[in-house]
Write an enzyme that holds these catalytic residues in place. Structure first.
Site, short mmCIF file in Angstrom:
data_model
loop_
_atom_site.label_atom_id
_atom_site.label_comp_id
_atom_site.label_asym_id
_atom_site.label_seq_id
_atom_site.Cartn_x
_atom_site.Cartn_y
_atom_site.Cartn_z
N TYR A 1 0.83 -1.21 0.00
CA TYR A 1 0.00 0.00 0.00
C TYR A 1 0.86 1.26 0.00
O TYR A 1 0.35 2.36 -0.23
CB TYR A 1 -0.91 0.06 1.23
CG TYR A 1 -1.88 -1.08 1.42
CD1 TYR A 1 -2.18 -1.98 0.41
CD2 TYR A 1 -2.49 -1.24 2.64
CE1 TYR A 1 -3.07 -3.02 0.62
CE2 TYR A 1 -3.39 -2.28 2.86
CZ TYR A 1 -3.66 -3.17 1.85
OH TYR A 1 -4.54 -4.19 2.08
N HIS B 1 0.70 -11.40 2.85
CA HIS B 1 -0.39 -10.77 2.12
C HIS B 1 -1.09 -11.70 1.12
O HIS B 1 -2.29 -11.58 0.89
CB HIS B 1 0.13 -9.53 1.38
CG HIS B 1 -0.90 -8.48 1.16
ND1 HIS B 1 -0.64 -7.15 1.31
CD2 HIS B 1 -2.20 -8.56 0.82
CE1 HIS B 1 -1.73 -6.45 1.05
NE2 HIS B 1 -2.69 -7.29 0.75
#
Length: 122
Positions: free
Chosen positions: A8, A66
């Site tokens: 991100y 992730h």
């Protein structure tokens, strides 16, 4: 709870916001995630330290892998080591299908099932 992740590109911003907020660190629950380009033991280990630096904290409350791709086993071993060192308060996975989770949990020391060790582990 503040959700962040290496991919991100917001860990530094989150760290700055935390520092400027005046909220004591122990009143926040910070989650971050190791991205697949940082999988493998050495890369994951270095990326965990980099996340800690960017967030500006001695620990992350929950660190996740992730995605279930690439060398997730070695990356998870880096999570286990950082957990044992107190850098991570809980470890787990994100976006894993049940078969990926079962396979990983069967091949690691600290399964991401919440059943072993401290109550805060996920």
């Amino acid at each position: 709870m503040i959700d962040t992740a290496q991919v991100y590109h917001n860990e530094e911003g989150v760290g700055a916001a935390i520092a400027n907020s005046g909220i004591p660190r122990n009143e926040l629950f910070i989650v971050s995630k190791v991205w697949i380009s940082n999988y493998g033991y050495e890369k994951a280990k270095a990326s965990i330290d980099e996340s800690l630096r960017k967030i500006g904290s001695d620990y992350i409350d929950l660190m996740l892998l992730h995605q279930p791709f690439c060398d997730r086993y070695s990356a998870y071993r880096a999570l286990e080591e950082a957990y044992k060192e107190g850098k991570l308060r809980a470890i787990g996975v994100s976006n894993f299908y049940p078969d990926h989770l079962i396979d990983l949990a069967s091949n690691v020391e600290i399964p991401p099932d919440g059943q072993s060790g401290r109550d805060s582990r996920i």
